[in-house]
Design a protein around this motif. Structure first.
Motif, PDB file in Angstrom:
ATOM      1  N   SER A 169     -80.960 -20.652 -15.239  1.00 35.02           N
ATOM      2  CA  SER A 169     -80.697 -20.110 -13.916  1.00 35.02           C
ATOM      3  C   SER A 169     -80.024 -18.744 -13.988  1.00 35.02           C
ATOM      4  O   SER A 169     -80.232 -17.906 -13.110  1.00 35.02           O
ATOM      5  CB  SER A 169     -79.834 -21.084 -13.107  1.00 35.02           C
ATOM      6  OG  SER A 169     -78.572 -21.254 -13.721  1.00 35.02           O
ATOM      7  N   ASP A 170     -79.253 -18.498 -15.024  1.00 33.34           N
ATOM      8  CA  ASP A 170     -78.624 -17.189 -15.169  1.00 33.34           C
ATOM      9  C   ASP A 170     -79.664 -16.100 -15.384  1.00 33.34           C
ATOM     10  O   ASP A 170     -79.532 -14.985 -14.870  1.00 33.34           O
ATOM     11  CB  ASP A 170     -77.606 -17.200 -16.309  1.00 33.34           C
ATOM     12  CG  ASP A 170     -78.193 -17.701 -17.612  1.00 33.34           C
ATOM     13  OD1 ASP A 170     -79.251 -18.347 -17.574  1.00 33.34           O
ATOM     14  OD2 ASP A 170     -77.585 -17.448 -18.677  1.00 33.34           O
ATOM     15  N   ARG A 171     -80.726 -16.413 -16.084  1.00 34.23           N
ATOM     16  CA  ARG A 171     -81.800 -15.444 -16.295  1.00 34.23           C
ATOM     17  C   ARG A 171     -82.544 -15.174 -14.990  1.00 34.23           C
ATOM     18  O   ARG A 171     -82.944 -14.042 -14.719  1.00 34.23           O
ATOM     19  CB  ARG A 171     -82.757 -15.944 -17.362  1.00 34.23           C
ATOM     20  CG  ARG A 171     -82.097 -16.007 -18.737  1.00 34.23           C
ATOM     21  CD  ARG A 171     -82.945 -16.680 -19.759  1.00 34.23           C
ATOM     22  NE  ARG A 171     -84.157 -15.918 -20.028  1.00 34.23           N
ATOM     23  CZ  ARG A 171     -85.121 -16.350 -20.805  1.00 34.23           C
ATOM     24  NH1 ARG A 171     -85.025 -17.509 -21.385  1.00 34.23           N
ATOM     25  NH2 ARG A 171     -86.188 -15.611 -20.999  1.00 34.23           N
ATOM     26  N   VAL A 172     -82.727 -16.205 -14.167  1.00 35.88           N
ATOM     27  CA  VAL A 172     -83.387 -16.016 -12.874  1.00 35.88           C
ATOM     28  C   VAL A 172     -82.514 -15.147 -11.974  1.00 35.88           C
ATOM     29  O   VAL A 172     -83.009 -14.243 -11.288  1.00 35.88           O
ATOM     30  CB  VAL A 172     -83.687 -17.389 -12.223  1.00 35.88           C
ATOM     31  CG1 VAL A 172     -84.187 -17.215 -10.806  1.00 35.88           C
ATOM     32  CG2 VAL A 172     -84.705 -18.150 -13.047  1.00 35.88           C
ATOM     33  N   ARG A 228     -82.094  -7.520 -10.709  1.00 32.31           N
ATOM     34  CA  ARG A 228     -82.841  -6.348 -11.176  1.00 32.31           C
ATOM     35  C   ARG A 228     -83.946  -5.972 -10.202  1.00 32.31           C
ATOM     36  O   ARG A 228     -84.165  -4.788  -9.927  1.00 32.31           O
ATOM     37  CB  ARG A 228     -83.462  -6.632 -12.551  1.00 32.31           C
ATOM     38  CG  ARG A 228     -82.533  -6.685 -13.726  1.00 32.31           C
ATOM     39  CD  ARG A 228     -82.024  -5.320 -14.142  1.00 32.31           C
ATOM     40  NE  ARG A 228     -83.090  -4.357 -14.379  1.00 32.31           N
ATOM     41  CZ  ARG A 228     -83.583  -4.046 -15.565  1.00 32.31           C
ATOM     42  NH1 ARG A 228     -83.109  -4.621 -16.645  1.00 32.31           N
ATOM     43  NH2 ARG A 228     -84.541  -3.158 -15.670  1.00 32.31           N
ATOM     44  N   ILE A 229     -84.643  -6.968  -9.677  1.00 31.72           N
ATOM     45  CA  ILE A 229     -85.707  -6.695  -8.709  1.00 31.72           C
ATOM     46  C   ILE A 229     -85.108  -6.076  -7.441  1.00 31.72           C
ATOM     47  O   ILE A 229     -85.639  -5.113  -6.888  1.00 31.72           O
ATOM     48  CB  ILE A 229     -86.491  -7.982  -8.397  1.00 31.72           C
ATOM     49  CG1 ILE A 229     -87.320  -8.393  -9.611  1.00 31.72           C
ATOM     50  CG2 ILE A 229     -87.397  -7.787  -7.184  1.00 31.72           C
ATOM     51  CD1 ILE A 229     -87.943  -9.762  -9.494  1.00 31.72           C
ATOM     52  N   ALA A 285     -85.935  -2.372  -6.073  1.00 34.35           N
ATOM     53  CA  ALA A 285     -86.495  -2.199  -4.726  1.00 34.35           C
ATOM     54  C   ALA A 285     -85.630  -1.265  -3.892  1.00 34.35           C
ATOM     55  O   ALA A 285     -86.150  -0.414  -3.154  1.00 34.35           O
ATOM     56  CB  ALA A 285     -86.626  -3.552  -4.042  1.00 34.35           C
ATOM     57  N   SER A 286     -84.312  -1.375  -4.000  1.00 37.32           N
ATOM     58  CA  SER A 286     -83.445  -0.479  -3.222  1.00 37.32           C
ATOM     59  C   SER A 286     -83.574   0.964  -3.716  1.00 37.32           C
ATOM     60  O   SER A 286     -83.562   1.903  -2.910  1.00 37.32           O
ATOM     61  CB  SER A 286     -81.996  -0.949  -3.271  1.00 37.32           C
ATOM     62  OG  SER A 286     -81.496  -0.851  -4.578  1.00 37.32           O
TER      63      SER A 286
END
Length: 162
Positions: free
Chosen positions: A123-126, A132-133, A137-138
């Protein structure tokens, strides 16, 4: 103890070998296996010969069975080939469905634990990928705002009525 402490006569015999054959025999006796090694070698030989005999009998039985049943196999092959193909396809399909079902249950279980906040493995990787996504995007949005206005002004300069 006599083997470990040689008498002077034995020491003299070992110091001066009388012939090359005596030296050879002495070296052979020094390297002779003890009784435990001898028992192990005999056990290995007996077991290996029994296994070779069983292998020979198995191969002979398989060859004789193939020779005996080969005419029956050839005559009935128009039935066996489609039946074997059908059995293979059905078995492969069933195993694939079972594997996909197990994968689905595992994925749903992981997602349930993740959304409940139980922190399943990975879950930490998710969370890291999500951040990052979001950051990317920002940055793209800011870049588009900055250069979008620039392009709008260039379009107005090129076509004043637009």
């Amino acid at each position: 103890m006599a083997d470990h402490n040689p008498s002077p006569a034995q020491a003299q015999r070992t110091a001066a070998p009388s012939s090359p054959s005596a030296a050879f025999l002495r070296k052979l006796q020094e390297r002779a296996p003890n009784s435990t090694q001898l028992a192990g070698i005999l056990t290995l030989l007996v077991t290996a010969s029994a296994l070779v005999l069983l292998t020979g009998l198995t191969v002979a039985g398989a060859v004789l069975g193939l020779l005996f049943f080969l005419p029956l196999i050839i005559v009935s092959s128009p039935v066996w080939v489609p039946a074997g193909t059908l059995l293979f396809v059905v078995t492969a399909g069933f195993l694939s469905v079972c594997a996909f079902g197990v994968a689905l249950v595992a994925a749903l279980s992981w997602m349930y634990r993740y959304f409940r906040g139980l922190h399943p493995p990975g879950s930490d990787r998710v969370d890291y990928a999500r951040s990052r996504i979001y950051d990317t995007a920002s940055h793209v949005k800011d870049y588009a705002r900055e250069y979008g206005g620039y392009l709008q002004s260039k379009v107005k300069d090129a076509a004043p009525g637009a």
